[in-house]
Design a protein around this motif. Structure first.
Motif, PDB file in Angstrom:
ATOM      1  N   GLY A 141      19.784 -29.771  35.005  1.00 15.06           N
ATOM      2  CA  GLY A 141      19.765 -29.078  36.509  1.00 15.06           C
ATOM      3  C   GLY A 141      20.562 -27.829  36.831  1.00 15.06           C
ATOM      4  O   GLY A 141      21.053 -27.509  38.370  1.00 15.06           O
ATOM      5  N   ASN A 142      20.290 -26.897  35.872  1.00 13.08           N
ATOM      6  CA  ASN A 142      21.216 -25.833  36.188  1.00 13.08           C
ATOM      7  C   ASN A 142      20.153 -25.004  35.775  1.00 13.08           C
ATOM      8  O   ASN A 142      18.992 -24.473  34.841  1.00 13.08           O
ATOM      9  N   LEU A 143      19.942 -23.210  36.867  1.00  9.44           N
ATOM     10  CA  LEU A 143      19.406 -22.076  35.795  1.00  9.44           C
ATOM     11  C   LEU A 143      19.922 -21.047  35.708  1.00  9.44           C
ATOM     12  O   LEU A 143      21.240 -21.163  36.070  1.00  9.44           O
ATOM     13  N   ARG A 144      20.093 -20.689  34.013  1.00  8.97           N
ATOM     14  CA  ARG A 144      20.724 -19.645  34.089  1.00  8.97           C
ATOM     15  C   ARG A 144      20.142 -18.422  33.671  1.00  8.97           C
ATOM     16  O   ARG A 144      19.095 -18.039  33.303  1.00  8.97           O
ATOM     17  N   THR A 179      32.292  -4.385  26.146  1.00  3.40           N
ATOM     18  CA  THR A 179      32.003  -5.580  26.656  1.00  3.40           C
ATOM     19  C   THR A 179      30.687  -6.786  25.876  1.00  3.40           C
ATOM     20  O   THR A 179      29.780  -6.151  25.148  1.00  3.40           O
ATOM     21  N   VAL A 180      30.193  -7.495  26.085  1.00  2.00           N
ATOM     22  CA  VAL A 180      30.255  -8.926  25.588  1.00  2.00           C
ATOM     23  C   VAL A 180      28.938  -9.478  25.848  1.00  2.00           C
ATOM     24  O   VAL A 180      28.945  -9.307  26.899  1.00  2.00           O
ATOM     25  N   PRO A 181      28.058  -9.286  24.294  1.00  2.00           N
ATOM     26  CA  PRO A 181      26.329 -10.255  25.899  1.00  2.00           C
ATOM     27  C   PRO A 181      27.263 -11.696  25.975  1.00  2.00           C
ATOM     28  O   PRO A 181      28.364 -12.346  25.724  1.00  2.00           O
ATOM     29  N   ASP A 182      25.546 -12.307  26.249  1.00  2.00           N
ATOM     30  CA  ASP A 182      25.366 -13.891  26.377  1.00  2.00           C
ATOM     31  C   ASP A 182      26.334 -14.592  27.191  1.00  2.00           C
ATOM     32  O   ASP A 182      26.679 -16.005  26.457  1.00  2.00           O
ATOM     33  N   ARG A 183      27.200 -14.112  27.946  1.00  2.00           N
ATOM     34  CA  ARG A 183      27.816 -15.137  29.216  1.00  2.00           C
ATOM     35  C   ARG A 183      26.606 -14.810  30.081  1.00  2.00           C
ATOM     36  O   ARG A 183      26.397 -13.634  31.232  1.00  2.00           O
ATOM     37  N   PRO A 184      25.778 -15.780  30.734  1.00  2.00           N
ATOM     38  CA  PRO A 184      25.313 -16.281  31.871  1.00  2.00           C
ATOM     39  C   PRO A 184      25.832 -16.682  33.146  1.00  2.00           C
ATOM     40  O   PRO A 184      26.866 -17.046  33.321  1.00  2.00           O
ATOM     41  N   MET A 185      25.261 -16.222  33.678  1.00  2.85           N
ATOM     42  CA  MET A 185      25.344 -17.135  35.679  1.00  2.85           C
ATOM     43  C   MET A 185      24.759 -18.190  35.250  1.00  2.85           C
ATOM     44  O   MET A 185      23.304 -18.795  35.462  1.00  2.85           O
TER      45      MET A 185
END
Length: 470
Positions: free
Chosen positions: A101-104, A297-303
């Motif tokens: 139920g989410n968009l990332r 800075t770290v990648p791969d952290r979604p909104m």
């Protein structure tokens, strides 16, 4: 602030100073997504929504969303006008439903240090209040769950742009921008911002805008979901814009604070489209901790977005739901502005052709129209009671990133438009929708020109019919 790069103003530095003061924060576990969009409060009506239910790994609905790609709109300012460095893609590596139920929207960084992310905008670009009513744009979002040096350069946002921006890309900020939720560098703060007027400076202090911010209630903005809401209220005088987080108002701008022409320029057009994106780097994060991003800075952290919803209250319901079939021409209508004017009934044209339509009612439509094309409809009678709305029946199979304006001009193609609306891909050249636009008040008999403007050379629209209303 979704704005062009500049040094932080005195106002922005003051906002930042307040932000960086010690804040007591209570952390909490992330709350799961809701199964569907919650019902609106009593007295409100949901007029559009997306709950992002769907298969894991799939893209969001193409009926609801346009996916922006690259480093700019074609013909628009580079780096999206903000200095952000990422490349937006339509890859499910950056943009996908999670099956819960989410968009990332997930920023990624490759081995060479290149960043990618995603940015989407609603197909609809006509969200505005009903006359004398209120419109609310709301989303439930968890910001990227990253803080400290690992978050430097992260710039998630939930925002809205005035519809005339589509196909022009150089009329910002006059057409208006509502930043409903912005955050940078993993700070526990939500910014609400209004952009308007002229750039630089002007009544909205561009490129900073009129801004306010606060910490998220309860859990930090990064640690949990919060509901971000913007209301545009025409039921009170002067009219007002309001920003909320979890139901708590933290910013407002009144019509009385701005010049009349500034307010009119951002509120009298067809409405707004909504955007969601996670940028990396750019003017706003750099204003706090330049340069961004950095090696740490770290990648791969979604909104993570649970839902987006638009609702209205009062004023007679949703102003953005025009007729899906041609209205009935009143007796003796003939050349009446308030009957159906079939697009193929032009007396002169430039650059357009006709084809058989599959739209209801049959007949023909103007086909695959591009920048600079036009059609003339002579002696249209608006009567003595002023027309204030234009509705066009349009379809588009334009490629991603291609859009343009359908404009109405009176008596000469060189006269300024009295109104316009923007259109992009609707799902196909025979996938029809009716789109409204406000126009300057018109009475009497006029030669009506439909003109078409786009920042790209490609065809962007078909037209079946149009009409006017009070």
């Amino acid at each position: 602030m979704r704005s062009r790069p500049s040094k932080p103003s005195t106002r922005l530095r003051a906002v930042l100073s307040a932000l960086l003061a010690p804040v007591l924060v209570v952390t909490a576990l992330t709350v799961a997504a809701q199964a569907s969009v919650p019902p609106p409060p009593a007295g409100w009506t949901t007029v559009w929504s997306d709950d992002f239910n769907g298969n894991s790994g799939s893209l969001p609905s193409s009926a609801n969303w346009i996916i922006d790609t690259g480093h700019a709109y074609p013909g628009g300012p580079g780096n999206w006008g903000t200095g952000e460095i990422q490349n937006y893609t339509n890859s499910t590596n950056n943009l996908s439903l999670d099956g819960a139920g989410n968009l990332r929207i997930t920023p990624r960084r490759d081995g060479a240090g290149n960043w990618t992310s995603a940015r989407i905008e609603t197909q609809r670009s006509n969200f505005k209040p009903p006359s004398g009513g209120v419109v609310a744009m709301e989303a439930r979002i968890q910001m990227p769950n990253v803080t400290g040096n690992a978050a430097l350069g992260y710039w998630p946002a939930f925002w809205a742009l005035g519809s005339p921006y589509r196909g022009n890309y150089w009329n910002w900020p006059g057409i208006g921008e509502f930043d409903i939720m912005e955050n940078v560098n993993g700070l526990n703060s939500v910014w609400g911002v209004l952009h308007c007027g002229v750039n630089p400076g002007g009544p909205c202090n561009e490129t900073t805008g009129i801004a306010s911010n606060r910490a998220c209630p309860g859990s930090t903005c990064q640690a949990g979901f919060h509901t971000y809401r913007f209301e545009w209220d025409t039921s009170i005088s002067p009219n007002q814009f309001r920003w909320y987080v979890d139901g708590q108002q933290f910013h407002s701008v009144s019509q009385g604070q701005l010049p009349a022409d500034t307010w009119a320029n951002m509120t009298s057009h067809a409405g707004y489209f909504i955007l969601l994106n996670v940028a990396i780097g750019g003017a706003f994060p750099d204003a706090l901790a330049a340069p961004t991003p950095r090696a740490e800075t770290v990648p791969d952290r979604p909104m993570v977005i649970d839902y987006v919803a638009v609702s209205t209250r009062g004023g007679g319901g949703d102003p953005t739901t025009p007729p899906t079939t041609p209205p009935t021409t009143p007796p003796g209508g003939g050349g009446s502005a308030y009957g159906t004017i079939q697009a193929e009934s032009f007396s002169q044209q430039g650059g357009v052709g006709v084809e058989t339509t599959t739209d209801s009612g049959g007949g023909q439509n103007l086909m695959q129209i591009g920048n600079g094309d036009w059609a003339l409809y002579p002696s249209v009678d608006f009567g003595s009671s002023a027309a204030r709305q234009f509705v066009g029946r349009v379809a588009s199979g334009a490629a991603g990133g291609v859009s343009g304006l359908v404009e109405v001009r009176l008596d000469s193609r060189s006269n300024a438009p009295i109104g316009s609306f923007a259109v992009a891909n609707t799902g196909g050249w025979q996938s029809w929708r009716s789109v409204p636009a406000n126009i300057s008040a018109v009475t009497g008999v006029h030669n009506v020109y439909l003109t078409f403007t786009s920042g790209q050379p490609a065809d962007f629209v078909n037209v079946n019919w149009f009409t006017f209303g009070h």
